[in-house]
Scaffold this motif. Structure first.
Motif, PDB file in Angstrom:
ATOM      1  N   MET A   1     -10.448  14.585   5.287  1.00  0.00           N
ATOM      2  CA  MET A   1     -10.630  14.035   6.628  1.00  0.00           C
ATOM      3  C   MET A   1     -10.587  12.509   6.601  1.00  0.00           C
ATOM      4  SD  MET A   1     -13.781  14.474   9.328  1.00  0.00           S
ATOM      5  CE  MET A   1     -13.229  16.072   9.920  1.00  0.00           C
ATOM      6  N   LEU A   2     -11.286  11.912   5.641  1.00  0.00           N
ATOM      7  CA  LEU A   2     -11.300  10.453   5.558  1.00  0.00           C
ATOM      8  C   LEU A   2      -9.920   9.908   5.227  1.00  0.00           C
ATOM      9  CD1 LEU A   2     -14.700   9.932   3.716  1.00  0.00           C
ATOM     10  CD2 LEU A   2     -14.171   9.366   6.092  1.00  0.00           C
ATOM     11  N   PHE A   3      -9.174  10.626   4.385  1.00  0.00           N
ATOM     12  CA  PHE A   3      -7.809  10.202   4.108  1.00  0.00           C
ATOM     13  C   PHE A   3      -6.959  10.239   5.375  1.00  0.00           C
ATOM     14  CE2 PHE A   3      -3.377  11.278   3.103  1.00  0.00           C
ATOM     15  CZ  PHE A   3      -3.025  10.142   2.388  1.00  0.00           C
ATOM     16  N   GLY A   4      -7.109  11.304   6.181  1.00  0.00           N
ATOM     17  CA  GLY A   4      -6.358  11.402   7.427  1.00  0.00           C
ATOM     18  C   GLY A   4      -6.666  10.253   8.367  1.00  0.00           C
ATOM     19  N   ILE A   5      -7.944   9.918   8.488  1.00  0.00           N
ATOM     20  CA  ILE A   5      -8.337   8.806   9.360  1.00  0.00           C
ATOM     21  C   ILE A   5      -7.757   7.491   8.851  1.00  0.00           C
ATOM     22  CG2 ILE A   5     -10.305   7.439  10.161  1.00  0.00           C
ATOM     23  CD1 ILE A   5     -11.956  10.049  10.113  1.00  0.00           C
ATOM     24  N   GLY A   6      -7.961   7.236   7.567  1.00  0.00           N
ATOM     25  CA  GLY A   6      -7.516   5.967   7.002  1.00  0.00           C
ATOM     26  C   GLY A   6      -6.015   5.810   7.001  1.00  0.00           C
ATOM     27  N   ALA A   7      -5.287   6.864   6.634  1.00  0.00           N
ATOM     28  CA  ALA A   7      -3.833   6.774   6.550  1.00  0.00           C
ATOM     29  C   ALA A   7      -3.213   6.466   7.907  1.00  0.00           C
ATOM     30  CB  ALA A   7      -3.261   8.069   5.982  1.00  0.00           C
TER      31      ALA A   7
ATOM     32  N   ALA B   1       0.042  -4.884  -0.250  1.00  0.00           N
ATOM     33  CA  ALA B   1      -1.192  -4.157   0.057  1.00  0.00           C
ATOM     34  C   ALA B   1      -0.939  -2.659   0.185  1.00  0.00           C
ATOM     35  CB  ALA B   1      -1.808  -4.709   1.345  1.00  0.00           C
ATOM     36  N   VAL B   2       0.082  -2.280   0.956  1.00  0.00           N
ATOM     37  CA  VAL B   2       0.344  -0.853   1.161  1.00  0.00           C
ATOM     38  C   VAL B   2       0.898  -0.220  -0.121  1.00  0.00           C
ATOM     39  CG1 VAL B   2       1.604   0.841   2.550  1.00  0.00           C
ATOM     40  CG2 VAL B   2       0.665  -1.205   3.629  1.00  0.00           C
ATOM     41  N   GLY B   3       1.636  -0.994  -0.923  1.00  0.00           N
ATOM     42  CA  GLY B   3       2.097  -0.487  -2.202  1.00  0.00           C
ATOM     43  C   GLY B   3       0.936  -0.156  -3.122  1.00  0.00           C
ATOM     44  N   ALA B   4      -0.080  -1.025  -3.161  1.00  0.00           N
ATOM     45  CA  ALA B   4      -1.267  -0.747  -3.973  1.00  0.00           C
ATOM     46  C   ALA B   4      -1.991   0.492  -3.452  1.00  0.00           C
ATOM     47  CB  ALA B   4      -2.196  -1.953  -3.972  1.00  0.00           C
ATOM     48  N   TRP B   5      -2.039   0.644  -2.126  1.00  0.00           N
ATOM     49  CA  TRP B   5      -2.662   1.847  -1.554  1.00  0.00           C
ATOM     50  C   TRP B   5      -1.880   3.102  -1.928  1.00  0.00           C
ATOM     51  CZ3 TRP B   5      -0.686   5.028   2.482  1.00  0.00           C
ATOM     52  CH2 TRP B   5      -1.593   5.986   2.958  1.00  0.00           C
TER      53      TRP B   5
ATOM     54  N   LEU C   1       9.738  -0.926  -1.607  1.00  0.00           N
ATOM     55  CA  LEU C   1       8.688  -1.741  -2.210  1.00  0.00           C
ATOM     56  C   LEU C   1       7.348  -1.016  -2.261  1.00  0.00           C
ATOM     57  CD1 LEU C   1       9.501  -5.217  -0.604  1.00  0.00           C
ATOM     58  CD2 LEU C   1       9.736  -4.591  -3.016  1.00  0.00           C
ATOM     59  N   ILE C   2       6.978  -0.339  -1.172  1.00  0.00           N
ATOM     60  CA  ILE C   2       5.648   0.281  -1.173  1.00  0.00           C
ATOM     61  C   ILE C   2       5.605   1.549  -2.018  1.00  0.00           C
ATOM     62  CG2 ILE C   2       5.123  -0.674   1.115  1.00  0.00           C
ATOM     63  CD1 ILE C   2       5.417   2.180   2.240  1.00  0.00           C
ATOM     64  N   LEU C   3       6.776   2.175  -2.266  1.00  0.00           N
ATOM     65  CA  LEU C   3       6.775   3.385  -3.081  1.00  0.00           C
ATOM     66  C   LEU C   3       7.082   3.134  -4.551  1.00  0.00           C
ATOM     67  CD1 LEU C   3       8.323   5.946  -0.611  1.00  0.00           C
ATOM     68  CD2 LEU C   3       6.020   5.962  -1.534  1.00  0.00           C
TER      69      LEU C   3
ATOM     70  N   THR D   1     -10.402   1.872  -7.076  1.00  0.00           N
ATOM     71  CA  THR D   1      -9.319   0.896  -6.948  1.00  0.00           C
ATOM     72  C   THR D   1      -8.994   0.617  -5.491  1.00  0.00           C
ATOM     73  OG1 THR D   1      -8.379   1.709  -9.031  1.00  0.00           O
ATOM     74  CG2 THR D   1      -6.956   0.348  -7.651  1.00  0.00           C
ATOM     75  N   CYS D   2      -9.045   1.645  -4.652  1.00  0.00           N
ATOM     76  CA  CYS D   2      -8.730   1.459  -3.233  1.00  0.00           C
ATOM     77  C   CYS D   2      -9.807   0.633  -2.526  1.00  0.00           C
ATOM     78  CB  CYS D   2      -8.563   2.820  -2.561  1.00  0.00           C
ATOM     79  SG  CYS D   2      -7.661   2.754  -0.997  1.00  0.00           S
ATOM     80  N   LEU D   3     -11.066   0.818  -2.901  1.00  0.00           N
ATOM     81  CA  LEU D   3     -12.121  -0.010  -2.316  1.00  0.00           C
ATOM     82  C   LEU D   3     -11.965  -1.467  -2.746  1.00  0.00           C
ATOM     83  CD1 LEU D   3     -15.265   2.302  -2.595  1.00  0.00           C
ATOM     84  CD2 LEU D   3     -14.019   1.644  -0.531  1.00  0.00           C
ATOM     85  N   ALA D   4     -11.560  -1.685  -4.004  1.00  0.00           N
ATOM     86  CA  ALA D   4     -11.288  -3.051  -4.453  1.00  0.00           C
ATOM     87  C   ALA D   4     -10.117  -3.650  -3.671  1.00  0.00           C
ATOM     88  CB  ALA D   4     -10.997  -3.052  -5.951  1.00  0.00           C
ATOM     89  N   LEU D   5      -9.104  -2.821  -3.376  1.00  0.00           N
ATOM     90  CA  LEU D   5      -7.972  -3.274  -2.566  1.00  0.00           C
ATOM     91  C   LEU D   5      -8.428  -3.695  -1.177  1.00  0.00           C
ATOM     92  CD1 LEU D   5      -4.939  -3.527  -1.799  1.00  0.00           C
ATOM     93  CD2 LEU D   5      -4.993  -1.068  -1.299  1.00  0.00           C
TER      94      LEU D   5
END
Length: 454
Positions: A338-344, A245-249, A374-376, A405-409
């Motif tokens: 901002m949304l990236f900061g919150i989500g990450a 999951a985190v690799g796809a993100w 693996l995630i990278l 793609t991230c919303l699908a994830l």
């Protein structure tokens, strides 16, 4: 006024005063020194975050494909060295590795202004610096995560990572605006001297810390030890699920990352100072998420909180791709950050805590490096694809594909039982099972069977 997270408000002569709660981690002197080092290093990192890509985009007129290559060069050391670095870390003291890493990072970024002054600066030079930064992160970065576990213990990992994120977030609020002004005043290459200085100071603070090492991996054949780390992760269903999951993100995130500076400067027409001010929104998002993230995880569980982080990041990239040029586009760009900061932050404070909570101490180095590897792995292809799409189709297309793609994830991850039902940190005692005959252990002898979630 309600109490602030992690502390209480007391009133004296009509004026509020903040004080830490009795059990706050920041009351611990060792953790406080580590936290201060993280803060200084993060402030320097904010300069590099802007100065390195701005040097490429503005000074060297890099194409989107070249920006993708620059990001891929920072990721390549993880692919090449993470696994052997994990075996090595399980055999040595982690804190000295962390200290040397901070100093090496300072030396790497200091070569950029030196090359610029001598007239040698070029994209290949920046590729080499990016590779050096990635190499330090692949080794010392893993050591830093283990040092945190050594200092705070497993029962407070989510809180510790939230405080860790708070230090980074404070830097992300103050850093980008100051970095943008510094870059505007001195130029992007010279601004990196400040980053190098802050890293040297951070290393000096770390030298005074004592981190209890605990049990270490017993000497064994190097490749056998590395295979034991891979086997441990492979047979742990939670770790495999999170890695996927985190690799796809990461794939989505690097697709967006390589074009966002170009999007700001070439589509929105922003200068260095304006880009820096927009990045303040990234810091604001991470501060908010750092303050409330561990509470959200406590209420809803670390698994659902990670899924929420995926959805927030995807929403940010998608809305920026659809925003028009002009003031609305600038607002959308700031909102994306901002949304990236919150989500990450929601993703990583739980991802890091979960993987450390279920791993025995002698396996921490190999588990950390294996998971980072693996995630990278998908991040490099994501960066190259984002650069190619940005150059051949458009910068908005890269952001839009990353967001969709991230919303699908997020939708797919919400259906995974191991994330959806994960409401609390598992413990080693809950996950131990009898060892199958002949299994290799973290110590090179017998190993318990791969732990699984109930």
């Amino acid at each position: 006024m309600p109490p602030s997270p992690g502390g209480t408000l007391r009133y004296a002569r009509g004026m509020p005063r903040f004080s830490l709660s009795r059990d706050d981690l920041l009351r611990d002197r060792t953790y406080r020194r580590l936290w201060t080092s993280i803060l200084l290093s993060s402030l320097g990192g904010q300069i590099t975050l802007l100065a390195l890509p701005l040097t490429a985009a503005v000074l060297l007129d890099a194409t989107p494909t070249q920006m993708g290559r620059l990001t891929a060069m920072e990721i390549a050391p993880f692919v090449l060295f993470s696994l052997p670095a994990g075996v090595w870390l399980d055999r040595v003291r982690k804190l000295p590795v962390y200290v040397v890493g901070e100093s090496a990072m300072a030396a790497a970024v200091a070569t950029v202004p030196l090359a610029w002054w001598l007239g040698w600066l070029s994209m290949p030079w920046l590729y080499a610096v990016g590779f050096a930064i990635g190499l330090v992160n692949a080794t010392a970065g893993s050591a830093a995560q283990i040092v945190l576990t050594q200092i705070v213990g497993r029962d407070r990992l989510v809180e510790a990572h939230a405080r860790y994120a708070l230090a980074s977030s404070a830097a992300e609020v103050a850093g980008p605006g100051a970095a943008g002004a510094l870059i505007k005043l001195t130029g992007a290459p010279l601004a990196l001297i400040v980053d190098a200085t802050l890293l040297v100071v951070s290393a000096g603070i770390l030298r005074g810390i004592r981190a209890p090492e605990g049990a270490r991996h017993a000497p064994a054949r190097f490749w056998r030890s590395m295979r034991a780390g891979l086997r441990f992760v492979r047979h742990d269903r939670l770790l495999v699920t999170m890695a996927c999951a985190v690799g796809a993100w990461q794939f989505c995130g690097h697709m967006a990352l390589v074009v966002q500076i170009l999007f700001a400067t070439r589509v929105l027409g922003l200068g260095e100072r304006a880009v820096g001010l927009c990045y303040v929104a990234l810091g604001a998002g991470t501060v908010v998420s750092s303050l409330v993230g561990h509470r959200i995880a406590k209420r809803y569980g670390p698994g659902p909180t990670m899924v929420l982080g995926f959805a927030i990041c995807g929403t940010g990239w998608l809305q920026a791709a659809a925003a028009p040029a002009g003031a609305a586009g600038v607002a959308a760009f700031a909102a994306m950050l901002m949304l990236f900061g919150i989500g990450a932050v929601l993703i990583f404070i739980n991802f890091l805590a979960l993987r450390q909570a279920v791993t025995p101490a002698p396996m921490l180095g190999r588990m950390t490096s294996t998971m980072r590897w693996l995630i990278l792995l998908p991040a490099g292809p994501g960066a190259l694809l984002g650069g190619w799409i940005g150059e051949n189709i458009g910068l908005r297309a890269s952001l839009g594909l990353a967001g969709g793609t991230c919303l699908a994830l997020a939708a797919a991850s919400a259906r995974l039982p191991r994330l959806r039902r994960l409401r609390a940190l598992p413990t080693l005692a809950e996950r131990e099972e009898p060892a199958p005959r002949g299994a290799a252990s973290a110590h090179g002898a017998a190993q318990p069977a791969a732990p699984t979630l109930p």
